[in-house]
Every structure is written in C-alpha cells, then in structure tokens.
Design a protein around this motif. Structure first.
Motif, mmCIF file in Angstrom:
data_model
loop_
_atom_site.group_PDB
_atom_site.id
_atom_site.type_symbol
_atom_site.label_atom_id
_atom_site.label_comp_id
_atom_site.label_asym_id
_atom_site.label_seq_id
_atom_site.Cartn_x
_atom_site.Cartn_y
_atom_site.Cartn_z
ATOM 1 N N TYR A 82 0.968 -1.194 -0.085
ATOM 2 C CA TYR A 82 0.258 -0.081 -0.357
ATOM 3 C C TYR A 82 0.847 1.955 -0.030
ATOM 4 C CZ TYR A 82 -2.665 -4.080 1.648
ATOM 5 O OH TYR A 82 -3.513 -4.937 1.346
ATOM 6 N N ARG A 124 2.530 4.195 -3.611
ATOM 7 C CA ARG A 124 2.663 5.574 -4.439
ATOM 8 C C ARG A 124 3.932 6.098 -4.375
ATOM 9 N NH1 ARG A 124 -1.614 6.134 -0.983
ATOM 10 N NH2 ARG A 124 -0.895 8.802 -1.459
ATOM 11 N N GLU A 143 -5.841 -8.111 2.353
ATOM 12 C CA GLU A 143 -6.813 -8.327 1.419
ATOM 13 C C GLU A 143 -7.652 -9.627 1.973
ATOM 14 O OE1 GLU A 143 -7.380 -6.281 -1.333
ATOM 15 O OE2 GLU A 143 -5.012 -5.418 0.380
ATOM 16 N N ALA A 179 -3.751 1.370 3.565
ATOM 17 C CA ALA A 179 -4.394 -0.702 2.932
ATOM 18 C C ALA A 179 -6.168 -0.254 2.817
ATOM 19 C CB ALA A 179 -4.741 -1.037 4.035
ATOM 20 N N GLU A 226 -8.517 1.363 0.043
ATOM 21 C CA GLU A 226 -8.185 2.050 -1.254
ATOM 22 C C GLU A 226 -9.916 2.641 -1.667
ATOM 23 O OE1 GLU A 226 -8.296 -0.971 -0.858
ATOM 24 O OE2 GLU A 226 -6.943 -1.824 -1.446
#
Length: 312
Positions: free
Chosen positions: A104, A108, A229, A248, A250
């Motif tokens: 996560y 970026r 997940e 984490a 989205e």
C-alpha cells in the motif's frame, strides 16, 4: 587470504554445492575448489564437510563464513564512500518492509524515486518484524520499515502515524455508526492477522480481547492469515469486521456495497511506522532520498512525525 577466496567460501555456504557456487561466481568448479583449499591451508582448518549433501560448513567454517560476509559487505562499502561524501545518490539501498505496509505504501513513490535518482538501485523485500530486525542487525538489509519499538539496539527514526479504521460488514451493528471507540468493538466477531504480525496484537488490545482468543472470528470459523486482502474479502462476503491501516484502504472500498469503513472517534488509534538501521551514517544520501520520496507521497490522513525529516 583474499576477498575472492572469502567470496567463494560464502558462495559455497549459500548454495551448499561447489558446482553451483562456481556458476554463481562465474568461474570453473576446479578454480573455485582450488581457492577454497588455499584458504583452508592458510587458516589451518577444514571449512566445509564435503561428505554431506548439501555441503555444510564445519564449526570453524561457519564462523569464518559469518565473518567473511561482514568483510565483504564492508569492502563493498569502500566504493560507495566517495559518492556519499559528495552527497550523491549512487549505489544500492536494501529496504525491508512489512507485508501489511509494502503493498500500500511502496507503489505510491518508488517509480518517482527511480526516475529522480536513476543511479540508485533499490532492493525491496517484504518480511515479518522479527526477520526484518535480524537482517538489519546482520546488515543484509540497510534499513527496515516497522510498526513497533521493540529494537532498542537499532537506530529508530519515526516517519508517520497511520490511523486505523474499522471495516465492517453492512449487516454488522457497527455499520450504522458514524464513528466508533475502542470500547465499542465486540470481542467475538473480528477477523485479524496471525500472531506473527504486529497488527494482530494491536487489534486484540483495541478489542480488549485476551491473546488466547487467537486469530479467530465469527461463528466457529478460525483463520490464520498473513494477508489484509483476505480479511477485507471475508468482511465483504460474510459478516464481522476487521481493522485496517489507513494506507490499506483503497478508494473503491469506501463505497463498497457489502462493507463499510467506520472511522474511530478522536483520538483515533494509530500505528507508528519507523525506519530502523544499525548505523545512522550508513548510506545516508540514499536513505534521505528514499525517506524524502516516501514522506512526499503520504495522503493527508497520515500524519508525518515531527522528527521524520533529515537526520543530522
């Protein structure tokens, strides 16, 4: 004794086979074996038990190989010192990161970092906290990003505080709330990571559940997962809730039809992400370039620590 001989000894220990070690070092097996025998004669000791498959070091060989790894790492540092003295971001930075953070956070900024510093080679490895700390101590990793303060022997650098959020099934009583407090969290229907993850203990503490509760959840189902997940999808496809770090989450999950994100009332619980290393001066320009790009990528809900900036 030469650095080449030490490198060959390390290769034999790594591969457990003289032939594969020779291939890894781009030499013939007879050439590698000859150098190992020369090293053994100089030291007056047999370094490897050649009767076993795979080949294993003797007791003295194990100590020699361990020291050889240190010598080779330090020798490799010599080539980097001139660039570091000039503040150049040239060389290899080996970074360890938690599996609950890496997927996560890293996407970026790592591509922008690579474009900004094309001579920086970034090696990223995921691992659990205990393994990352041991590798930093052994300097097979230069730095690690962790979420605990359990390594007083390493040099810590707080980077940011990441809020936690409750992710609850739409049918769960918590889904009707605008915000929750730790005392609102039920003990019996939460999904959490396995005990090896630091987020496991933090979730149990917030839910005021005994550690003996283990990584169980709802209606007799028991789970031992190392993947956030998996926990998200269990909430979305059934019942219960889990806790998620802010990074984490989205965007598409903020409006998921089967689950809802519920923030904590202030002061919200957070996990503090720290960078740890063994020596503060080690690869300083590379570390600063990495940290600068990381901090610049953080979203507003993640609070940068006041001391996260450049070290003296």
């Amino acid at each position: 004794m030469t650095l080449t001989q030490l490198a060959y000894a390390v290769a034999v220990d790594t591969h457990g086979h003289f032939g594969r070690a020779a291939d890894a070092c781009y030499v013939t097996q007879p050439a590698l074996s000859m150098q190992i025998r020369k090293l053994e004669r100089e030291l007056g000791a047999v370094l490897f038990d050649r009767t076993r498959t795979p080949v294993v070091p003797t007791e003295v060989g194990r100590m020699v190989v361990e020291q050889a790894r240190v010598v080779l790492r330090e020798a490799a540092r010599v080539a980097e010192l001139r660039g570091e003295a000039a503040g150049a971001t040239t060389g290899t930075l080996r970074v360890g990161v938690l599996p609950t953070l890496g997927p996560y956070l890293l996407p970026r900024f790592v591509h922008a970092l690579a474009r900004r510093h094309p001579q920086l080679e970034l090696v990223l490895e995921e691992g659990l906290t205990a393994d990352l700390l041991e590798r930093v101590r052994g300097e097979t990793l230069d730095v690690a990003l962790i979420a605990t303060d359990e390594a007083p022997d390493l040099v810590p650098r707080p980077l940011f505080d990441e809020p936690l959020m409750a992710y609850v099934s739409r049918g769960h009583p918590l889904a009707a709330r605008d915000a929750v407090a730790p005392e609102d969290l039920p003990r019996e229907d939460f999904w959490l990571l396995s005990e090896a993850h630091c987020l496991h203990a933090q979730t149990l503490q917030l839910c005021q559940a005994p550690d003996a509760a283990g990584p169980s959840c709802t209606r007799g189902i028991s789970l031992r997962s190392g993947n956030l997940e998996t926990l998200k999808r269990l909430v979305e496809n059934g019942e219960g809730f889990t806790l998620l770090p802010a990074l984490a989450v989205e965007d598409h999950r903020r409006d998921h039809p089967a689950a809802r994100l519920v923030p904590f009332a202030e002061p919200a619980p957070t996990r503090r992400i720290r960078l740890v290393r063994r020596r503060v001066y080690l690869k300083r320009p590379l570390v600063e370039a990495f940290v600068d790009s990381l901090l610049a990528s953080l979203p507003p809900e993640v609070r940068v620590h006041p001391t996260a900036g450049p070290t003296a």
